[in-house]
Scaffold this motif. Structure first.
Motif, short mmCIF file in Angstrom:
data_model
loop_
_atom_site.label_atom_id
_atom_site.label_comp_id
_atom_site.label_asym_id
_atom_site.label_seq_id
_atom_site.Cartn_x
_atom_site.Cartn_y
_atom_site.Cartn_z
N VAL A 71 10.15 118.19 -37.62
CA VAL A 71 11.22 117.67 -38.48
C VAL A 71 12.00 118.82 -39.11
N ASN A 72 11.27 119.81 -39.58
CA ASN A 72 11.91 120.98 -40.19
C ASN A 72 12.80 121.71 -39.19
N THR A 73 12.30 121.88 -37.98
CA THR A 73 13.06 122.57 -36.94
C THR A 73 14.25 121.73 -36.46
N GLU A 74 14.02 120.44 -36.29
CA GLU A 74 15.04 119.54 -35.73
C GLU A 74 16.19 119.30 -36.69
N PHE A 75 15.88 119.16 -37.98
CA PHE A 75 16.90 118.78 -38.95
C PHE A 75 17.21 119.87 -39.97
N GLY A 76 16.47 120.98 -39.91
CA GLY A 76 16.77 122.11 -40.79
C GLY A 76 16.36 121.94 -42.23
N VAL A 77 15.49 120.96 -42.52
CA VAL A 77 15.02 120.72 -43.88
C VAL A 77 13.52 120.44 -43.83
N LYS A 78 12.77 121.10 -44.72
CA LYS A 78 11.32 120.90 -44.75
C LYS A 78 11.00 119.62 -45.50
N PRO A 79 10.21 118.71 -44.89
CA PRO A 79 9.88 117.44 -45.56
C PRO A 79 8.94 117.66 -46.76
N VAL A 80 9.01 116.72 -47.70
CA VAL A 80 8.12 116.73 -48.85
C VAL A 80 6.92 115.85 -48.53
N VAL A 81 5.71 116.38 -48.75
CA VAL A 81 4.48 115.62 -48.53
C VAL A 81 3.93 115.20 -49.89
N TYR A 82 3.45 113.96 -50.01
CA TYR A 82 2.98 113.46 -51.29
C TYR A 82 1.69 112.67 -51.11
N THR A 83 0.96 112.46 -52.19
CA THR A 83 -0.30 111.71 -52.17
C THR A 83 -0.21 110.40 -52.95
N SER A 84 0.90 110.15 -53.59
CA SER A 84 1.06 108.94 -54.40
C SER A 84 1.35 107.73 -53.53
N PHE A 85 0.76 106.58 -53.87
CA PHE A 85 1.03 105.33 -53.16
C PHE A 85 2.48 104.89 -53.35
N LEU A 86 3.10 105.36 -54.41
CA LEU A 86 4.48 104.99 -54.69
C LEU A 86 5.47 105.80 -53.85
N GLY A 87 4.97 106.80 -53.15
CA GLY A 87 5.85 107.60 -52.30
C GLY A 87 6.53 108.71 -53.06
N GLY A 88 7.40 109.42 -52.36
CA GLY A 88 8.14 110.53 -52.95
C GLY A 88 9.61 110.42 -52.61
N LYS A 89 10.31 111.50 -52.78
CA LYS A 89 11.75 111.54 -52.50
C LYS A 89 12.04 112.73 -51.62
N GLN A 90 12.58 112.46 -50.44
CA GLN A 90 12.92 113.54 -49.52
C GLN A 90 14.26 114.16 -49.90
N ASP A 91 14.45 115.38 -49.46
CA ASP A 91 15.70 116.09 -49.71
C ASP A 91 16.87 115.27 -49.17
N GLU A 92 17.94 115.20 -49.94
CA GLU A 92 19.10 114.40 -49.55
C GLU A 92 19.70 114.89 -48.23
N ARG A 93 19.60 116.18 -47.97
CA ARG A 93 20.13 116.72 -46.71
C ARG A 93 19.35 116.18 -45.52
N LEU A 94 18.04 116.04 -45.68
CA LEU A 94 17.22 115.49 -44.60
C LEU A 94 17.55 114.02 -44.38
N ALA A 95 17.69 113.27 -45.47
CA ALA A 95 18.04 111.85 -45.36
C ALA A 95 19.38 111.66 -44.67
N LYS A 96 20.35 112.50 -45.01
CA LYS A 96 21.68 112.39 -44.41
C LYS A 96 21.63 112.73 -42.92
N ALA A 97 20.83 113.73 -42.56
CA ALA A 97 20.72 114.12 -41.15
C ALA A 97 20.09 113.00 -40.32
N VAL A 98 19.06 112.35 -40.87
CA VAL A 98 18.41 111.25 -40.18
C VAL A 98 19.36 110.05 -40.06
N GLU A 99 20.09 109.78 -41.12
CA GLU A 99 21.04 108.67 -41.11
C GLU A 99 22.13 108.90 -40.06
N THR A 100 22.54 110.13 -39.89
CA THR A 100 23.56 110.46 -38.87
C THR A 100 23.05 110.15 -37.47
#
Length: 302
Positions: free
Chosen positions: A188-217
């Motif tokens: 993911v980091n190589t493909e989209f140029g942004v390192k993902p955030v890893v979390y342990t909370s059941f509520l989840g986390g928030k990924q970098d907006e640049r990564l979200a935009k790249a995936v949405e594209t």
């Protein structure tokens, strides 16, 4: 019974991939019955069709087999392929002609119709047909909503959730996640140029907006058939990253299923498999993921 049905679906998918040929379609109302219009003496095969009832998309039995052969042929305008049931052109539940860009996909869908039993047409054994109808009817009308729903779940993606390393009950899962999932996070980091955030909370986390935009594209650039496949895989996998890795050629079906079931398989290894439960879930997941991947690959062929 559940095990038998799941195994039957998986066997049918394997047969479809082998490329058996089929034919078909005829007029139908929106009820659960299939109504086939008898052609007039001057009618030709092109003037007669069969449409599936809307319940076809829900998985119920929609009537007895009414045709002898299922085959494929060129669309009337020369662009794409149609499935034929005897002399009838197959239509979608919305009564649109089932026109397919790929002959290979048309043959596979025809195989699904060919392997239907005489006592009933069972949509749950026809995943490629259902995906084709989704791509033709649902995706063009609800594309923005589909993408929005996928992106809403993206931040809680399966691959971003990490079991605690300091808990004796989850330590084994954590180690497997490090081994199996970390390479996907690196991709993911190589493909989209942004390192993902890893979390342990059941509520989840928030990924970098640049990564979200790249995936949405990527989702917005996908055609209707590709988006239908990605959406189907994401629903089965509880992950968007895994379908995107398949879409971009990073993962295969078996690897994907291993990642999806990583935590549950760890529990099965520890406590044992429940027959009629875990085995059915595994078979169903294989059908859902494999059919979407087959649909994706065959729709790309000519």
């Amino acid at each position: 019974m559940a095990t038998t049905l799941a195994a039957r679906r998986l066997l049918l998918l394997q047969r479809c991939a082998a490329g058996r040929r089929l034919l078909g379609t005829a007029a139908a109302e929106a009820s659960d019955a299939i109504y086939v219009g008898k052609p007039s003496p001057v009618a030709t095969r092109d003037e007669t069709s069969v449409a599936m009832p809307m319940s076809f998309m829900t998985g119920s039995v929609v009537g007895k087999r009414f045709y002898r052969d299922a085959t494929v042929r060129r669309a009337d305008d020369g662009n794409g392929w149609t499935v034929m049931l005897d002399y009838r052109t197959l239509k979608t539940p919305a009564k649109r002609q089932l026109k397919l860009h790929s002959r290979a996909l048309a043959v596979a869908i025809a195989a699904e119709w060919e392997f239907q039993e005489q006592d009933g047409i069972r949509p749950f054994t026809m995943p490629l047909m259902k995906l084709a109808c989704t791509a033709l009817e649902r995706v063009p009308l609800t594309r923005a909503k589909i993408i929005n729903n996928l992106m809403q779940r993206f931040h809680q993606d399966l691959v971003f959730c990490r079991s605690p390393a300091d808990d004796e009950l989850t330590k084994g899962v954590y180690e497997k996640q490090k081994e199996k999932i970390d390479p996907i996070l690196d991709w993911v980091n190589t493909e989209f140029g942004v390192k993902p955030v890893v979390y342990t909370s059941f509520l989840g986390g928030k990924q970098d907006e640049r990564l979200a935009k790249a995936v949405e594209t990527v989702l917005k650039d996908a055609n209707d058939r590709e988006l239908a496949s990605i959406d189907a895989m994401a629903s089965a996998a509880h992950s968007l990253v895994i379908p995107l890795a398949i879409f971009r050629g990073r993962l295969g079906v078996e690897e994907s299923i291993e990642l999806i079931r990583l935590e549950e398989d760890h529990q099965v290894d520890k406590w044992g498999l429940v027959e009629g439960g875990h085995d059915v879930d595994i078979a169903d997941l294989k059908v859902q993921m494999s059919s979407a991947v087959v649909f994706l690959h065959l729709s790309r062929r000519q």
